[in-house]
Motif scaffolding. Sequence first.
Motif, PDB file in Angstrom:
ATOM      1  N   ALA A  52       0.841  -1.194   0.000  1.00 27.61           N
ATOM      2  CA  ALA A  52       0.000   0.000   0.000  1.00 27.61           C
ATOM      3  C   ALA A  52       0.878   1.247   0.000  1.00 27.61           C
ATOM      4  CB  ALA A  52      -0.915  -0.003   1.221  1.00 27.61           C
ATOM      5  N   ALA A  53       0.466   2.254  -0.779  1.00 21.74           N
ATOM      6  CA  ALA A  53       1.255   3.482  -0.884  1.00 21.74           C
ATOM      7  C   ALA A  53       0.367   4.656  -1.247  1.00 21.74           C
ATOM      8  CB  ALA A  53       2.362   3.327  -1.929  1.00 21.74           C
ATOM      9  N   THR A  54       0.692   5.818  -0.702  1.00 25.91           N
ATOM     10  CA  THR A  54       0.003   7.054  -1.069  1.00 25.91           C
ATOM     11  C   THR A  54       0.999   8.200  -1.046  1.00 25.91           C
ATOM     12  OG1 THR A  54      -1.875   8.524  -0.593  1.00 25.91           O
ATOM     13  CG2 THR A  54      -0.716   7.578   1.298  1.00 25.91           C
ATOM     14  N   LEU A  55       0.728   9.215  -1.873  1.00 28.52           N
ATOM     15  CA  LEU A  55       1.570  10.393  -1.958  1.00 28.52           C
ATOM     16  C   LEU A  55       0.678  11.607  -2.168  1.00 28.52           C
ATOM     17  CD1 LEU A  55       4.872  10.695  -4.033  1.00 28.52           C
ATOM     18  CD2 LEU A  55       3.318  12.618  -3.743  1.00 28.52           C
ATOM     19  N   VAL A  56       0.813  12.590  -1.294  1.00 27.66           N
ATOM     20  CA  VAL A  56       0.073  13.851  -1.400  1.00 27.66           C
ATOM     21  C   VAL A  56       1.083  14.960  -1.635  1.00 27.66           C
ATOM     22  CG1 VAL A  56      -1.450  15.484  -0.223  1.00 27.66           C
ATOM     23  CG2 VAL A  56      -1.734  13.022   0.148  1.00 27.66           C
ATOM     24  N   ALA A  57       0.812  15.828  -2.619  1.00 35.07           N
ATOM     25  CA  ALA A  57       1.725  16.933  -2.913  1.00 35.07           C
ATOM     26  C   ALA A  57       0.928  18.219  -3.095  1.00 35.07           C
ATOM     27  CB  ALA A  57       2.543  16.644  -4.168  1.00 35.07           C
ATOM     28  N   MET A  58       1.509  19.318  -2.636  1.00 35.62           N
ATOM     29  CA  MET A  58       0.884  20.631  -2.815  1.00 35.62           C
ATOM     30  C   MET A  58       1.945  21.675  -3.118  1.00 35.62           C
ATOM     31  SD  MET A  58      -0.118  21.882   1.054  1.00 35.62           S
ATOM     32  CE  MET A  58      -1.309  20.564   1.234  1.00 35.62           C
ATOM     33  N   GLN A  59       1.504  22.754  -3.735  1.00 34.02           N
ATOM     34  CA  GLN A  59       2.416  23.869  -3.975  1.00 34.02           C
ATOM     35  C   GLN A  59       2.582  24.598  -2.646  1.00 34.02           C
ATOM     36  OE1 GLN A  59       1.078  26.854  -6.797  1.00 34.02           O
ATOM     37  NE2 GLN A  59       3.180  27.246  -7.438  1.00 34.02           N
ATOM     38  N   ALA A  60       3.802  24.611  -2.136  1.00 32.91           N
ATOM     39  CA  ALA A  60       4.030  25.120  -0.784  1.00 32.91           C
ATOM     40  C   ALA A  60       3.659  26.594  -0.646  1.00 32.91           C
ATOM     41  CB  ALA A  60       5.493  24.906  -0.396  1.00 32.91           C
ATOM     42  N   SER A  61       3.955  27.389  -1.666  1.00 30.96           N
ATOM     43  CA  SER A  61       3.754  28.831  -1.560  1.00 30.96           C
ATOM     44  C   SER A  61       2.291  29.244  -1.615  1.00 30.96           C
ATOM     45  CB  SER A  61       4.526  29.546  -2.675  1.00 30.96           C
ATOM     46  OG  SER A  61       4.083  29.096  -3.949  1.00 30.96           O
ATOM     47  N   THR A  62       1.435  28.413  -2.208  1.00 35.39           N
ATOM     48  CA  THR A  62       0.021  28.783  -2.369  1.00 35.39           C
ATOM     49  C   THR A  62      -0.931  27.847  -1.646  1.00 35.39           C
ATOM     50  OG1 THR A  62      -0.243  27.453  -4.381  1.00 35.39           O
ATOM     51  CG2 THR A  62       0.524  29.731  -4.655  1.00 35.39           C
ATOM     52  N   GLY A  63      -0.479  26.643  -1.322  1.00 37.03           N
ATOM     53  CA  GLY A  63      -1.373  25.646  -0.738  1.00 37.03           C
ATOM     54  C   GLY A  63      -2.208  24.914  -1.761  1.00 37.03           C
ATOM     55  N   GLU A  64      -2.016  25.197  -3.035  1.00 38.74           N
ATOM     56  CA  GLU A  64      -2.787  24.517  -4.076  1.00 38.74           C
ATOM     57  C   GLU A  64      -2.375  23.045  -4.142  1.00 38.74           C
ATOM     58  OE1 GLU A  64      -2.388  26.670  -7.735  1.00 38.74           O
ATOM     59  OE2 GLU A  64      -3.950  28.104  -7.159  1.00 38.74           O
TER      60      GLU A  64
END
Length: 539
Positions: A259-271
Amino acid sequence: MTLKGGLNFMQSKTRWWILGTGGTAVVAVIATAGYLLLMPGPPSKYVTNSPVTDPQPLSANDVAHDYAQSFGALDASAAAALTDDPTASTAALTTLYKNMSAARLTASVAGDAANNAATVNVDWRLGQFDLPYQVTLQLVQRNGKWLVHWSDADIHPELAKGQSLTLRTTPGGSTLTDRDGKPMQLDAVPKTLKAGVQQAIGGDLQAVDGHSITIVDAAGTDVKTLGQQEGTKKAAYALTIDAGTQAAAQKAVDGFQGAATLVAMQASTGEILSVATNAAFDSSGLSPLTGTFPPGSTFKIVTATAALQHGVTGNSAVSCPPTVHIGPRTVPNEDGVVAGSPPDYATQVHTAFAKSCNTTFAQLAANLGANDLPTAARQLGLGVDYDIPGITTNTGRVDTATDEVDRAVDGFGQGTDLVSPFGMAVVAATVHNGQAPTPVLIRGQQTTAQGMVAAPPVSVLNQVRTMMHEVCTPVGTAHALASLPNTFGKTGTAEVGDGPAHGWFVGYRNDVAFAVLLPHADSSGPAVNVAGTFLRAIG
């Protein structure tokens, strides 16, 4: 002489007998043939006993009805055969049906033919758009048969010779786009987000296309528009998902067997850039957005942030022995890791962070106040309740601990601390950006937050950044990423009961903050590798 004469006599008799016999045979044959001729033979398939009559010719009214039926059935050959110019009508009808192929056609005679003419009701329809009209067929007799006198006006009364109709469709456009404004279908939305996105935008992702029916000449040039329906473009929704980042995240988690998951966001905007889960993660019923897990050593980001606000620096002297006793609890380092030399194992905070010394951070946490860890966690976004249109999230929780043993265990992520992968991506974004982000999934829709507090001081975050960078160098636990410049992170192995431990890696590179969780992977190494695959793909 007598002998010779006798011989001649016998020959004459013989010939007579043969001729006689032959004659009898001929007569018999003739008689038999006559008998056969007189006898009735088997019936022939080419001969009938009933009288032959010509079919009754179609009336003008019959021809009009048959033509309308064939025309409405899109049968060019059958319709053309009922005209006085099959070649021209076949060509014209074939072109018409090709140009109007997306529309549905109905045709029927209105009443009966009269005065050698018949009125036909014609209707072209596509969805809610339709174009009804009437044409008048002229009926003529040719060689005793009624036929439709062919004219291009039999298709539409305003058509001149060589003209036809064509259907034009103007796409109404998608109501859903990605962060770059490119149209997205619902199937392209990450599966973890799909239901929430659909609910947020009302469920209907398709705008209504516009249509028109136009008279065109033989070259396809527009002559006149006969009917038109404007398309309706519904309110546009732009997701913050980045197609390339999502694809890279999905490929990275799919490459891991567990099982694996990855969450990513633009750090400067939170998008939010990507939310990826593989099949094994999905089958467990877990969610990277709302599911909470013990964070293991990734929580040392919080502990370091708290300690740095209470008199500790990255260069402060600490010890990292293989085990440490705090009250009745013995805290070990994973795999017997130590820093410094016995007997005191003296080192500095930044080195203990890079080597992930549980014993060091248990001692640091034990010396903090009851609310210091929860406060630092909230400063980094953990425990903040975000209301984000399109998704439901839970960052996690960190409870007050009045007992030093509880604080010590919480200090290296093995107490009551619970976090989500989404929450840890928020933590990484906060460290990078200098303040907790406001996560966004649908642009233009406001996210609200409850429980947010001011971010840690810049001087504190600068030291945390330095320590997270050291983790990704040859001396740190994420040394496998040493070849990727500007990478910052923290590994974590979280014990869960008697089963294999969870593997974590949390961090950021450039403006992308992320969290990788591999439930029951038994160590953080595979999580580092998944993160490396992801980071190399996005560049």
